[in-house]
Design a protein around this motif. Structure first.
Motif, PDB file in Angstrom:
ATOM      1  N   GLU A 202      30.995  43.611  17.190  1.00 12.67           N
ATOM      2  CA  GLU A 202      30.889  43.304  16.046  1.00 12.67           C
ATOM      3  C   GLU A 202      30.724  41.537  15.468  1.00 12.67           C
ATOM      4  N   ARG A 204      32.512  39.270  17.184  1.00 11.24           N
ATOM      5  CA  ARG A 204      31.987  38.317  18.442  1.00 11.24           C
ATOM      6  C   ARG A 204      30.675  37.969  18.561  1.00 11.24           C
ATOM      7  N   GLU A 205      29.842  39.083  18.283  1.00 10.07           N
ATOM      8  CA  GLU A 205      28.320  38.738  17.895  1.00 10.07           C
ATOM      9  C   GLU A 205      28.074  38.404  17.307  1.00 10.07           C
TER      10      GLU A 205
END
Length: 369
Positions: A202, A204-205
């Motif tokens: 999450e 990295r998103e």
């Protein structure tokens, strides 16, 4: 003949008295339990009952961390992102209390909230929650509290520095940020490996979407991240409000660096454990006057921990010296505050209140419990 109907207001006292009589009769019939005890069995999350929650799911994040989904009782009040909640859960027949950061968005459609727990070595409660707790388990709750939150007037620039489970309160903040709340966010997070980063996918998103600038430090290969390295990564550090959460040595190093740079007022820290001051406390015999238990404790172990290890059921809360849920009277002897090194003494018969979660024996002592 005129028939006068009693007014609704005049019937209320009668109905109230009748209800009270019914409950008294029910109490006599169900002694030693009370009617409320049976209501708790049927509806433990009802309004007016002691605040509880029901674990709905355990979602594993990494090999040693899991998100616990909790449906709170009807008297639960909304939290502020970044706050924590005290959870009471029975482990091996003993009620244990611990504090965990809330990691969910406000106003979840299912009415639940989440905490995310990292199992620590020898952690009685954390290992139980991560590895052994089943959905349907009822836990005790306090209302959310804590000051590790964003101000009402959000800063233009923010820096978050976290390590290990220190990401949990920050995740609670990031998940509740509107697009225009913070436009310049840097998150520096440290974990042993990429797979050990809680919420790694999450985060990295969020970074890929341009919501945050993410710097991951994988200590198994890259070593520890120090304050000077953080300053090099974030050249405008002095212009940013900074929130940091993680191991005590990291927080203490950051506090020293920010203080030396003259921007200590822009750093906010969250501790999961109290800072321990080395001292000359030699430990001693601890006697619990009410239940007659006597144990030997060293000068660096909190009386609370020593007592629980000996099977004594103790009041507790945050275990950091913040909530005062562990306070008991010191009737005789001396204890040392593990945060400051200060020694508190009591003459025989005194009742000096001490926090057992941050106090160690400084010689023989007697605790009223």
């Amino acid at each position: 003949m005129t028939v006068t109907q009693p007014s609704p207001s005049s019937t209320r006292p009668r109905l109230s008295a009748l209800r009270d009589r019914v409950f008294k009769l029910a109490e006599l019939a169900t002694t030693p339990l009370l009617p409320s005890d049976y209501l708790d069995l049927v509806d433990p999350l009802r309004s007016g009952a002691a605040l509880r929650g029901r674990i709905e799911a355990v979602e594993h994040e990494t090999r040693d961390a899991a998100t616990i989904v909790i449906r709170p009782g009807r008297d639960w009040q909304p939290h502020v992102p970044g706050q924590y909640v005290r959870i009471g859960i029975d482990v091996d027949g003993v009620r244990q209390w611990r504090a965990y950061s809330i990691t969910s968005v406000l106003g979840r459609a299912d009415g639940c909230f989440t905490i995310t727990v990292k199992a620590i070595p020898d952690g009685k409660v954390s290992n139980h929650l991560v590895h052994r707790t089943e959905p349907g388990t009822i836990v005790q709750l306090d209302q959310a509290t804590g000051e590790f939150v964003l101000p009402q007037q959000t800063p233009d620039k923010a820096l978050f520095v976290t390590a290990g489970s220190g990401i949990t309160p920050v995740m609670g903040i990031l998940r509740n940020l509107a697009d225009d709340d913070l436009t310049d966010v840097v998150l520096i997070h440290s974990a042993p490996t990429a797979d050990d980063v809680i919420f790694g996918a999450e985060l990295r998103e969020l970074a890929a979407a341009g919501r945050i600038r993410l710097v991951e430090q994988h200590t198994d290969t890259d070593g520890m991240l120090d304050a000077a390295s953080i300053a090099a990564l974030v050249p405008d550090l002095a212009e940013r409000s900074t929130w940091a959460c993680g191991p005590l040595p990291m927080l203490e190093a950051l506090e020293q660096y920010w203080d030396d740079a003259g921007v200590a007022d822009r750093l906010y820290t969250e501790r999961f454990r109290p800072a321990i001051v080395a001292g000359d406390g030699e430990g001693g015999t601890v006697t619990f006057t009410a239940n007659g238990t006597t144990l030997e404790a060293d000068g660096s172990t909190p009386i609370l921990d020593a007592a629980e290890d000996a099977g004594v059921l103790m009041p507790s809360g945050c275990r950091m010296g913040i909530c005062f849920g562990c306070v008991l009277p010191l009737r005789e002897g001396a204890v040392r505050d593990l945060r400051t090194g200060e020694v508190t003494t009591a003459a025989p018969g005194d009742g000096v209140l001490v926090q057992t979660c941050v106090s160690a024996a400084a010689g023989a002592c007697a605790i009223d419990h």
